[in-house]
Each structure stands twice: as structure tokens, then as C-alpha cells.
Design an enzyme around this catalytic site. Structure first.
Site, PDB file in Angstrom:
ATOM      1  CE  LYS A 116      -2.996  -3.169   0.130  1.00 33.49           C
ATOM      2  NZ  LYS A 116      -3.394  -3.687  -1.128  1.00 33.49           N
ATOM      3  CD  GLU A 200      -5.024   5.667   3.986  1.00 31.78           C
ATOM      4  OE1 GLU A 200      -6.199   5.502   4.398  1.00 31.78           O
ATOM      5  OE2 GLU A 200      -4.436   4.889   2.991  1.00 31.78           O
ATOM      6  CG  HIS A 235     -13.203  -4.835   7.221  1.00 29.85           C
ATOM      7  ND1 HIS A 235     -13.452  -3.517   6.828  1.00 29.85           N
ATOM      8  CD2 HIS A 235     -12.638  -4.761   8.506  1.00 29.85           C
ATOM      9  CE1 HIS A 235     -13.193  -2.857   8.006  1.00 29.85           C
ATOM     10  NE2 HIS A 235     -12.671  -3.368   8.780  1.00 29.85           N
ATOM     11  NE  ARG A 292     -10.436  -9.954  -5.466  1.00 32.51           N
ATOM     12  CZ  ARG A 292     -10.034  -8.924  -4.581  1.00 32.51           C
ATOM     13  NH1 ARG A 292      -8.964  -8.751  -4.385  1.00 32.51           N
ATOM     14  NH2 ARG A 292     -11.127  -8.420  -3.937  1.00 32.51           N
TER      15      ARG A 292
HETATM   16  C1  MV4 Z   1     -10.351   3.743   5.644  1.00 32.13           C
HETATM   17  C2  MV4 Z   1     -11.688   4.175   6.329  1.00 32.13           C
HETATM   18  C3  MV4 Z   1     -11.554   5.597   6.564  1.00 32.13           C
HETATM   19  N1  MV4 Z   1     -10.336   6.101   6.488  1.00 32.13           N
HETATM   20  N2  MV4 Z   1      -9.138   4.616   5.696  1.00 32.13           N
HETATM   21  C4  MV4 Z   1     -11.777  -1.008   5.227  1.00 32.13           C
HETATM   22  C5  MV4 Z   1     -11.149  -1.755   4.367  1.00 32.13           C
HETATM   23  C6  MV4 Z   1      -9.979  -1.177   3.795  1.00 32.13           C
HETATM   24  N3  MV4 Z   1      -9.897  -1.610   2.224  1.00 32.13           N
HETATM   25  C7  MV4 Z   1      -9.933   0.107   4.015  1.00 32.13           C
HETATM   26  N4  MV4 Z   1     -11.071   0.347   4.798  1.00 32.13           N
HETATM   27  C8  MV4 Z   1     -11.338   1.584   5.339  1.00 32.13           C
HETATM   28  N5  MV4 Z   1     -10.429   2.544   5.146  1.00 32.13           N
HETATM   29  C9  MV4 Z   1      -9.373   5.865   5.982  1.00 32.13           C
HETATM   30  N6  MV4 Z   1      -8.343   6.433   5.611  1.00 32.13           N
HETATM   31  C10 MV4 Z   1     -12.516   3.350   6.533  1.00 32.13           C
HETATM   32  C11 MV4 Z   1     -12.533   1.986   5.841  1.00 32.13           C
HETATM   33  C12 MV4 Z   1     -13.642   1.187   6.344  1.00 32.13           C
HETATM   34  C13 MV4 Z   1     -14.353   0.637   5.271  1.00 32.13           C
HETATM   35  C14 MV4 Z   1     -14.169   0.879   3.894  1.00 32.13           C
HETATM   36  C15 MV4 Z   1     -14.873   0.495   2.918  1.00 32.13           C
HETATM   37  C16 MV4 Z   1     -15.825  -0.288   3.224  1.00 32.13           C
HETATM   38  C17 MV4 Z   1     -16.470  -0.558   4.553  1.00 32.13           C
HETATM   39  C18 MV4 Z   1     -15.544  -0.137   5.768  1.00 32.13           C
HETATM   40  C19 MV4 Z   1     -15.889  -0.542   6.707  1.00 32.13           C
HETATM   41  C20 MV4 Z   1     -15.151   0.274   7.856  1.00 32.13           C
HETATM   42  C21 MV4 Z   1     -13.740   0.702   7.627  1.00 32.13           C
END
Ligand code: MV4
Length: 501
Positions: A116, A200, A235, A292
Site C-alpha cells: 500500500k 492516513e 469488511h 483480480r
Molecule cells: C479507511 C476508512 C476510513 N478512513 N481509510 C476498510 C477496508 C480497507 N480496504 C479500507 N477500509 C477503510 N479504510 C481511511 N483513511 C474506512 C475503512 C472502512 C471501510 C471501507 C470500505 C468499506 C467498509 C469499511 C468499513 C469500515 C472501515
């Protein structure tokens, strides 16, 4: 074009790839573990090869055994599906060394997107907007404190080798930072063998919107529209749709152009997905790229009329993209429900077992990508995804109506499923209004032990199904199903009983 493709996967996605092969006149070879000898993907493939015992590390995750099967059956190419080895650059390289085409991106793009922090550095150079934060591993608590203070709390600690939420920590105040950093680093090290963690700014209540892309090996790339994937639990995505109810044609074009920029900066080819987080003010930020084919690709297929798996195969065989961006047309609305063998009354724990009864929906606007059949035993060793129910309509309302109707036709007995969850989501006021966000399921009241409908006819049919399939061992005339017969004619009762037994 390839003559034979080995499918290094199982379940509904292996079935999906077999179908694409057969439509293209390509021989499809399946692999299976000992518990999957009678699985649907094995039944519909042209050849099938035993690759090892049930544990995935000894079968579907075992590079040597899969390559051995591919050599034995003289496959020209391997399709990895999703999960398992699909995003493993070592596997893609090993395929190359064995002279077998990996149907996916170059391993260098997988390496880049697998880190990342490296991906963020590359996106920064390409001018792709990403969530404010660091693009280098944190070296000390003091550095983390300085950076977090600059970003402003709350912040998110993330594992550089992570993705999909693993090794993530939300930090609301400086007092929590040093403990969170230590535990995130420890978790990242044990989960990924790499303790690198970065920071972040946290986006509050984000939407998760992703953009499907397709790139050939000649430098051409198109975007195929967005998918809204905000409805998830821990997730794990539960329901996806395209277009996003929060989207507009302008947002799609902006996000699509940025996704294409990201793809070109990564030297990417084949199908891929660029994930974004969107806030409530119309801003969106690059999050990560999935290298993918994704579980939810069918919603994009339905709104574009394209076959992503066939296109993956054509791209891997060296063909140019057969259309330009201008020729991609978006029409209608599609919604996918992920049907899992899990128990809604026991915290959605996996519920393996034998499928004793199965009635599958069909009809206008319904697509069912299923990996199961009646009488088959759902093994406990793998992800318990049974099928994907996808509804399509000219409008979101029509798509919702079709999915609701299909959920009413769907009947699975023998294993617990999350079908009841979808019956509730599709009636939820926020969902119906298009107000999808990542907290939706957490707020939805559980209705355990109470009827999940106040429609008398549905209750009566459910009681009839119950008496005909589970409770009824005696002939129909001695059944204790008064509530059912009092509302139905005798011929209806007999017809239903016959249909169900
Ligand atoms: C985040 C976020 C808020 N702020 N990054 C969760 C999975 C991963 N791919 C990234 N995720 C998140 N990153 C920042 N800077 C909140 C999430 C997140 C989330 C993102 C997408 C779908 C569902 C989620 C559930 C909780 C947190």
C-alpha cells in the site's frame, strides 16, 4: 486463442470460468481437493484433477500442485478466479516460468499494488488523489505523533502489506496512538510477515465505491463503471450494485479517468478494480487496487452488456481491446446479493452441511451464479459463499423489485443461509432511498425469533414448505397444516406438496 485453460479455483467462480471457456470453444480443466470431488465445478468441467487434501494450503493454495496439474493436462493458460492464488505474484511468475499464461496482470503490477505504501507513492507521482497521510513506514511513535497531529484526529493506522481491513486501527486521540501503533505493527508482522504500518487521515462514514477497469497488453485501457459496495459486515461485502445510488454520470467519468490514470501508472493489464473512499462532500480518494476479477463483477457485466471473463481470456491471449471508451454504454441497474451458508442467529457463523432441498429463482432480470446443487455437501474448509443472486432492471426500483421477487422464490434447506438478511435489507428505508453507507448493517435491528414478514400469504407458504419438507413424514391428509389448508384449495395443497417432496 488458448485451447485449454486450467481453473485454479472452486465454487461459483470456477463454474463461471468454465462457462466462459465453453462459450469460446476452449477446453476447461478443473482442479479439486479431496472434499470437492463431487463439487459443481468438477461436474461441469471437461477434465478434473485431484490436487490434494482439503486444507487450502495443501490444495488450492499450493503452487506446485496446481502447476503440476496444469502440465499434466497440457493447459495453455491458468485462470486463478478470485481469492486463493489470484493476487500472488509468486504464482503469476511461476506460471510464466512454466510456459503457461497467467490470466491476470503482470507480476510487477501485483507487487506494486500489494504494497500500500509503494502504491501510494506511485499514485502520488501519477497525480491520483489519495487519502492524506504518509506513504512510508512509520519509524517511531514520535514520528507517528507528529504526522497524526498534522493530519488531525481521527487517523487510521494501516498495514502496508494489508488490505481489506486487516491490521487496521482507528485512532481518535493522541493518548491512544502509541499502544495502537505497537499492536498494529505486531498484528501486521504476524499476519503478513511484514510489520510496516503507515498513517492516513480517517474518513468518517465513507462510502466504498470501486471502478472496474480493463486493460489490454498493448497500452489500451477503459473503465466499465463504478460499483457501490458500502453494504458490508466486518469488511465482508454483502450486497453490491451498479451504478452507485450516490453517483452521477459526471462522477463516473471523473472517477473512471482517474482509475485509468492509476492503471497506466501501474503498468497494468487485464481486469482490475480501483477502490475509492468517498466522503459526504463529493470528494473521493484512491484506496487500493485489486489485481483480480472480483466477486461482484456480474453487476458490471449486466449494466455494460460485456462478458468480463471472456474479455480477460482474450486479453491474456494477446488480443487488443475490441472497443473504445466511447463504445462502452451503461444501461439500467444491477444489484448482487452474496448468499452464504451462515447462521444469522449465531453471529453469521459458517453453517456447512448437506443441501437437502434447493429451489432456485429465475425469470426476467434474474441471474444466479451458483456453485451448489441439491444433495451436495458444503464443506467447512472454505469460504461458505453458495451463490450470487443478481437482479437487473431498467431502473434501480425495477432491479430491487426483481431481487425481492427472486428472494421469495429462493429456498435452501439443510444449511443455514443469510437469505433472511437480504429480505430485510431490500425493505430497509435507507437502502430503498439509496442511502447506502458502511454503517448500514450495524444499525439494522436484528429481528431474531420473530416473523420477518407481516404478509400472511408468505407466512402460510413458509408453513406449507415447512410441513411438506421437514415436519411432514406422514401422508398429506394426516398433516397438521390447518392454517395452510384453510386458505388454499385442495389441488393447490397437493400440487405444492408434490412439488416439494
Ligand atoms: C479507511 C476508512 C476510513 N478512513 N481509510 C476498510 C477496508 C480497507 N480496504 C479500507 N477500509 C477503510 N479504510 C481511511 N483513511 C474506512 C475503512 C472502512 C471501510 C471501507 C470500505 C468499506 C467498509 C469499511 C468499513 C469500515 C472501515
Amino acid at each position: 486463442m488458448f485451447k485449454k485453460i486450467l481453473i485454479a479455483n472452486r465454487g461459483e467462480i470456477a463454474v463461471r470460468v468454465v462457462r466462459a471457456c465453453h462459450e469460446m470453444g476452449i477446453t476447461a480443466a478443473a482442479v479439486y481437493s479431496q472434499v470437492d470431488r463431487t463439487a459443481l465445478h468438477v461436474r461441469i468441467a471437461d477434465d478434473a484433477y485431484l490436487i490434494g487434501p482439503a486444507p487450502a494450503t495443501e490444495s488450492y493454495l499450493n503452487i506446485d500442485r496446481i502447476l503440476d496439474a496444469a502440465k499434466r493436462c497440457r493447459a495453455d493458460a491458468i485462470h486463478p478466479g478470485y481469492g486463493f492464488l489470484s493476487e500472488n505474484p509468486l504464482f503469476a511468475r511461476a506460471c510464466g516460468h512454466a510456459g503457461i499464461k497467467f490470466i491476470g496482470p503482470p507480476p510487477e503490477s501485483m507487487d506494486l499494488m500489494g504494497s500500500k505504501t509503494r502504491a501510494r507513492q506511485q499514485m502520488e507521482r501519477a497525480g491520483v488523489p489519495f487519502v492524506p497521510g504518509t506513504s512510508q513506514a512509520l519509524e517511531s511513535v514520535a514520528e507517528a505523533q507528529r504526522t497524526a497531529a498534522k493530519l488531525g484526529y481521527p487517523v487510521m493506522l494501516k498495514a502496508a502489506a494489508g488490505g481489506g481491513g486487516k491490521g487496521m486501527r482507528l485512532v481518535s486521540a493522541e493518548s491512544e496512538l502509541s499502544a495502537a501503533l505497537e499492536s498494529a505493527q505486531g498484528e501486521a508482522l504476524s499476519a503478513f510477515g511484514n510489520g510496516e504500518v503507515y498513517l492516513e487521515k480517517a474518513i468518517i462514514n465513507p462510502r466504498h465505491i470501486e471502478m472496474q477497469i480493463l486493460a489490454d497488453e498493448h497500452g489500451n485501457c477503459v473503465y466499465l463503471g463504478e460499483r457501490e459496495c458500502s453494504i458490508q459486515r466486518r469488511h465482508q461485502k454483502v450486497l453490491e450494485e451498479s451504478p452507485s445510488p450516490a453517483g452521477t454520470p459526471e462522477l463516473r467519468k471523473k472517477m473512471g479517468d482517474i482509475a485509468v490514470t492509476a492503471v497506466k501508472a501501474a503498468g497494468y493489464a487485464n481486469a482490475g478494480t480501483v477502490e475509492f473512499l468517498a466522503d459526504n462532500s463529493g470528494n473521493f480518494y484512491f484506496l487500493e487496487m485489486n489485481t483480480r476479477l472480483q466477486v461482484e463483477h456480474p453487476v458490471t457485466e449486466l449494466v455494460t452488456g460485456l462478458d468480463l471473463v471472456q474479455l480477460q481470456i482474450r486479453i491474456a491471449s494477446g488480443e487488443k481491446l475490441p472497443f473504445t471508451q466511447d463504445e462502452v454504454k451503461f444501461r439500467g441497474h444491477a444489484i448482487e446479493c452474496r448468499i452464504y451458508a451462515e447462521d444469522p442467529e449465531n453471529n453469521y457463523f459458517p453453517s456447512p452441511g448437506t443441501i437437502t432441498k434447493l429451489a432456485e429463482p429465475s425469470g426476467p432480470g434474474i441471474r444466479l451464479d451458483s456453485g451448489i446443487y441439491e444433495g451436495w455437501n458444503v464443506p467447512l474448509e472454505y469460504d461458505p459463499l453458495l451463490a450470487k443472486l443478481i437482479g437487473y432492471g431498467e431502473s434501480r426500483e425495477q432491479a430491487i423489485g426483481r431481487v425481492q421477487r427472486a428472494l421469495g422464490e429462493y429456498f435452501i434447506a439443510g444449511v443455514k443461509t443469510n437469505l433472511s438478511l437480504f429480505r430485510r435489507i431490500l425493505k430497509d428505508a435507507d437502502f430503498l432511498a439509496g442511502n447506502t453507507h458502511t454503517g448500514l448493517l450495524d444499525r439494522m435491528p436484528e429481528q431474531l425469533g420473530t416473523p420477518q414478514t407481516d404478509d400472511d400469504s408468505i407466512v402460510a407458504i413458509a408453513a406449507g414448505i415447512f410441513s411438506a419438507t421437514i415436519a411432514a413424514q406422514a401422508p398429506p391428509d394426516t398433516n397438521n397444516d390447518g392454517a395452510f389448508t384453510s386458505q388454499s384449495s385442495a389441488w393447490k395443497k397437493i400440487a405444492r406438496t408434490e412439488a416439494l417432496s
